[in-house]
Design a protein around this motif. Structure first.
Motif, PDB file in Angstrom:
ATOM      1  N   GLY A 227       0.788  -1.226   0.000  1.00 38.57           N
ATOM      2  CA  GLY A 227       0.000   0.000   0.000  1.00 38.57           C
ATOM      3  C   GLY A 227       0.814   1.267   0.000  1.00 38.57           C
ATOM      4  O   GLY A 227       1.820   1.403  -0.703  1.00 38.57           O
ATOM      5  N   LYS A 228       0.401   2.219   0.837  1.00 37.16           N
ATOM      6  CA  LYS A 228       1.006   3.546   0.818  1.00 37.16           C
ATOM      7  C   LYS A 228       2.434   3.555   1.345  1.00 37.16           C
ATOM      8  O   LYS A 228       3.144   4.550   1.206  1.00 37.16           O
ATOM      9  N   THR A 229       2.889   2.444   1.949  1.00 40.07           N
ATOM     10  CA  THR A 229       4.263   2.386   2.448  1.00 40.07           C
ATOM     11  C   THR A 229       5.253   2.028   1.358  1.00 40.07           C
ATOM     12  O   THR A 229       6.472   2.012   1.604  1.00 40.07           O
ATOM     13  N   ASP A 230       4.762   1.751   0.137  1.00 38.77           N
ATOM     14  CA  ASP A 230       5.642   1.300  -0.936  1.00 38.77           C
ATOM     15  C   ASP A 230       5.369   2.097  -2.210  1.00 38.77           C
ATOM     16  O   ASP A 230       4.789   3.190  -2.156  1.00 38.77           O
ATOM     17  N   VAL A 231       5.706   1.538  -3.355  1.00 40.26           N
ATOM     18  CA  VAL A 231       5.691   2.285  -4.611  1.00 40.26           C
ATOM     19  C   VAL A 231       4.293   2.691  -5.058  1.00 40.26           C
ATOM     20  O   VAL A 231       4.144   3.654  -5.828  1.00 40.26           O
ATOM     21  N   ARG A 232       3.253   1.999  -4.596  1.00 39.04           N
ATOM     22  CA  ARG A 232       1.903   2.350  -5.037  1.00 39.04           C
ATOM     23  C   ARG A 232       1.360   3.592  -4.336  1.00 39.04           C
ATOM     24  O   ARG A 232       0.417   4.230  -4.827  1.00 39.04           O
ATOM     25  N   SER A 233       1.884   3.930  -3.204  1.00 38.97           N
ATOM     26  CA  SER A 233       1.548   5.183  -2.491  1.00 38.97           C
ATOM     27  C   SER A 233       0.072   5.290  -2.113  1.00 38.97           C
ATOM     28  O   SER A 233      -0.428   6.384  -1.861  1.00 38.97           O
ATOM     29  N   ARG A 234      -0.624   4.176  -2.097  1.00 42.91           N
ATOM     30  CA  ARG A 234      -1.999   4.176  -1.593  1.00 42.91           C
ATOM     31  C   ARG A 234      -2.343   2.764  -1.150  1.00 42.91           C
ATOM     32  O   ARG A 234      -1.752   1.789  -1.613  1.00 42.91           O
ATOM     33  N   ASP A 235      -3.304   2.650  -0.250  1.00 43.12           N
ATOM     34  CA  ASP A 235      -3.703   1.341   0.258  1.00 43.12           C
ATOM     35  C   ASP A 235      -4.728   0.686  -0.660  1.00 43.12           C
ATOM     36  O   ASP A 235      -5.554   1.370  -1.288  1.00 43.12           O
ATOM     37  N   PHE A 236      -4.690  -0.644  -0.724  1.00 45.40           N
ATOM     38  CA  PHE A 236      -5.601  -1.429  -1.543  1.00 45.40           C
ATOM     39  C   PHE A 236      -6.436  -2.345  -0.653  1.00 45.40           C
ATOM     40  O   PHE A 236      -6.011  -2.767   0.423  1.00 45.40           O
ATOM     41  N   ASN A 237      -7.621  -2.678  -1.135  1.00 46.99           N
ATOM     42  CA  ASN A 237      -8.457  -3.688  -0.502  1.00 46.99           C
ATOM     43  C   ASN A 237      -8.477  -4.939  -1.372  1.00 46.99           C
ATOM     44  O   ASN A 237      -8.396  -4.856  -2.602  1.00 46.99           O
ATOM     45  N   MET A 238      -8.597  -6.110  -0.739  1.00 49.97           N
ATOM     46  CA  MET A 238      -8.731  -7.352  -1.486  1.00 49.97           C
ATOM     47  C   MET A 238     -10.133  -7.916  -1.299  1.00 49.97           C
ATOM     48  O   MET A 238     -10.683  -7.886  -0.195  1.00 49.97           O
ATOM     49  N   ARG A 239     -10.711  -8.405  -2.400  1.00 46.07           N
ATOM     50  CA  ARG A 239     -12.021  -9.055  -2.370  1.00 46.07           C
ATOM     51  C   ARG A 239     -11.921 -10.351  -3.167  1.00 46.07           C
ATOM     52  O   ARG A 239     -11.255 -10.398  -4.195  1.00 46.07           O
ATOM     53  N   TRP A 240     -12.596 -11.390  -2.733  1.00 43.52           N
ATOM     54  CA  TRP A 240     -12.611 -12.649  -3.482  1.00 43.52           C
ATOM     55  C   TRP A 240     -13.877 -13.421  -3.125  1.00 43.52           C
ATOM     56  O   TRP A 240     -14.081 -13.793  -1.967  1.00 43.52           O
ATOM     57  N   ILE A 241     -14.742 -13.655  -4.122  1.00 47.20           N
ATOM     58  CA  ILE A 241     -16.013 -14.350  -3.899  1.00 47.20           C
ATOM     59  C   ILE A 241     -15.961 -15.774  -4.432  1.00 47.20           C
ATOM     60  O   ILE A 241     -16.757 -16.621  -4.033  1.00 47.20           O
ATOM     61  N   ALA A 242     -15.020 -16.065  -5.330  1.00 43.71           N
ATOM     62  CA  ALA A 242     -14.911 -17.386  -5.982  1.00 43.71           C
ATOM     63  C   ALA A 242     -16.068 -17.643  -6.927  1.00 43.71           C
ATOM     64  O   ALA A 242     -16.434 -18.782  -7.181  1.00 43.71           O
ATOM     65  N   SER A 243     -16.650 -16.582  -7.432  1.00 46.53           N
ATOM     66  CA  SER A 243     -17.614 -16.629  -8.534  1.00 46.53           C
ATOM     67  C   SER A 243     -17.182 -15.525  -9.485  1.00 46.53           C
ATOM     68  O   SER A 243     -17.228 -14.344  -9.124  1.00 46.53           O
ATOM     69  N   MET A 244     -16.729 -15.896 -10.683  1.00 46.43           N
ATOM     70  CA  MET A 244     -16.237 -14.884 -11.616  1.00 46.43           C
ATOM     71  C   MET A 244     -17.301 -13.833 -11.885  1.00 46.43           C
ATOM     72  O   MET A 244     -17.007 -12.635 -11.936  1.00 46.43           O
ATOM     73  N   VAL A 245     -18.538 -14.258 -12.066  1.00 50.27           N
ATOM     74  CA  VAL A 245     -19.620 -13.307 -12.315  1.00 50.27           C
ATOM     75  C   VAL A 245     -19.713 -12.285 -11.193  1.00 50.27           C
ATOM     76  O   VAL A 245     -19.766 -11.073 -11.432  1.00 50.27           O
ATOM     77  N   ALA A 246     -19.736 -12.754  -9.953  1.00 48.24           N
ATOM     78  CA  ALA A 246     -19.883 -11.836  -8.823  1.00 48.24           C
ATOM     79  C   ALA A 246     -18.680 -10.918  -8.686  1.00 48.24           C
ATOM     80  O   ALA A 246     -18.822  -9.708  -8.438  1.00 48.24           O
ATOM     81  N   ASP A 247     -17.479 -11.462  -8.857  1.00 46.55           N
ATOM     82  CA  ASP A 247     -16.277 -10.639  -8.740  1.00 46.55           C
ATOM     83  C   ASP A 247     -16.196  -9.589  -9.850  1.00 46.55           C
ATOM     84  O   ASP A 247     -15.857  -8.426  -9.603  1.00 46.55           O
TER      85      ASP A 247
END
Length: 336
Positions: A227-247
């Motif tokens: 996140g913001k502590t490295d080269v991207r300079s912002r924090d990210f969220n992760m999401r995973w539903i295990a349904s391609m349609v839903a994701d």
């Protein structure tokens, strides 16, 4: 007509009137698919009450155990296409070979009848994915006729069975979302001209496979997690539903990047998702909404299919993030 109350049939008529190069029967076929989606939506909403939960003793061509609702959804769609006289050939994830329709028609339809079926028994969103191609003229389709690059699709879309049932589709004139009005049985345009933000701070990936990822993917996800502590300079969220349609639906609604990349977990499989039933139609919908679909090394819609059940790596969603993943693959490949 007020956008919020534009019916699917009205929307299709408007789009077909605006582009005379599109076969007029395409609208009829999509309305047939919408009817089938309503039948599947009823079954998914009833769940255990309809006796559709659980596994069957059979497996599909990919060696996956079939769910009851997988097979029921497949049967609903096949019967829809057979009775509509608009489809010359049908190809489904659940069937070894394409199915010829003796009644003929100008189209081929390829589909995943119930994507994310591992979620059925726990009442998490699942969906249906479809792709429509031109059929050969004046003869029955052969296997090779289905193996068209994704850019040649004339329409593609998906239904998501969640808190509401939505149908999201494109006929090559933008991506549009329709919500099922249960009181009228009509799909109503609720999300016209969907646009995926070019930038995002959200990614969807199965992190349990991290030890099998290639270096470019591991690099990208590592930077996101720092996140913001490295080269991207912002924090990210992760999401995973295990349904391609839903994701992917979530990404269409608010941006993000979906990744099911190539890995070393099973070296016999260059990817996990099916090109013809999942990667191509979803990339078509995403790119019509301003996003990008890639294997990490090549645009998905430019791939020349080799087999009807071919699997490929998939990276799609917000354009700038997908291009960053492609850049990391180029840098890695150039030094190895």
């Amino acid at each position: 007509m007020e956008a919020g109350r534009t019916r699917l049939s009205d929307h299709l008529s408007q789009q077909l009137d605006a582009d005379q190069s599109i076969h007029r029967d395409l609208g009829k076929l999509i309305l047939d698919i919408a009817t089938a989606v309503q039948e599947i939506a009823i079954l998914t909403s009833q769940g255990a009450l309809a006796g559709v939960l659980g596994n069957l003793a059979s497996q599909n061509v990919q060696g996956e155990t079939q769910k009851k609702l997988d097979v029921l959804s497949d049967e609903i769609l096949i019967q829809t296409f057979r009775s509509g006289n608009l489809v010359a050939g049908i190809a489904s994830e659940e069937n070894d070979e394409p199915i010829a329709n003796k009644n003929g028609g100008p189209f081929l339809c390829l589909f995943d009848p119930l994507d994310g079926s591992s979620n059925i028994d726990v009442n998490v969103s699942v969906g249906t994915i479809f792709s429509i191609q031109h059929a050969p003229k004046d003869r029955s389709p052969q296997l090779a006729d289905y193996l068209q690059p994704g850019r040649k699709q004339i329409a593609a879309g998906y239904a998501v069975y969640g808190p509401s049932t939505m149908l999201v589709l494109s006929i090559g004139r933008g991506t549009h979302g329709f919500t099922l009005d249960a009181s009228s049985g009509e799909f109503i345009l609720t999300h016209p001209n969907i646009q995926i933000p070019a930038d995002t701070s959200e990614f969807a990936i199965n992190a349990s496979n991290e030890r099998f990822w290639e270096a470019p993917v591991a690099r990208y996800i590592s930077e996101c997690k720092k996140g913001k502590t490295d080269v991207r300079s912002r924090d990210f969220n992760m999401r995973w539903i295990a349904s391609m349609v839903a994701d992917v639906h979530r990404i269409l609604m608010r941006g993000g990047i979906f990744m099911y990349p190539k890995d070393t977990k099973d070296l016999s499989k260059p990817g996990r998702l099916r090109l013809m039933y999942e990667a191509n139609p979803m990339s078509f919908v995403v790119e019509q909404a301003g996003g990008l679909g890639s294997t990490g090394r090549q645009r998905i819609l430019d791939l020349k299919p080799e087999s009807i059940h071919q699997r490929v790596p998939v990276v799609l969603g917000s354009r700038n993030e997908v291009e960053r993943v492609e850049q990391y693959h180029r840098e890695h490949d150039s030094t190895n």
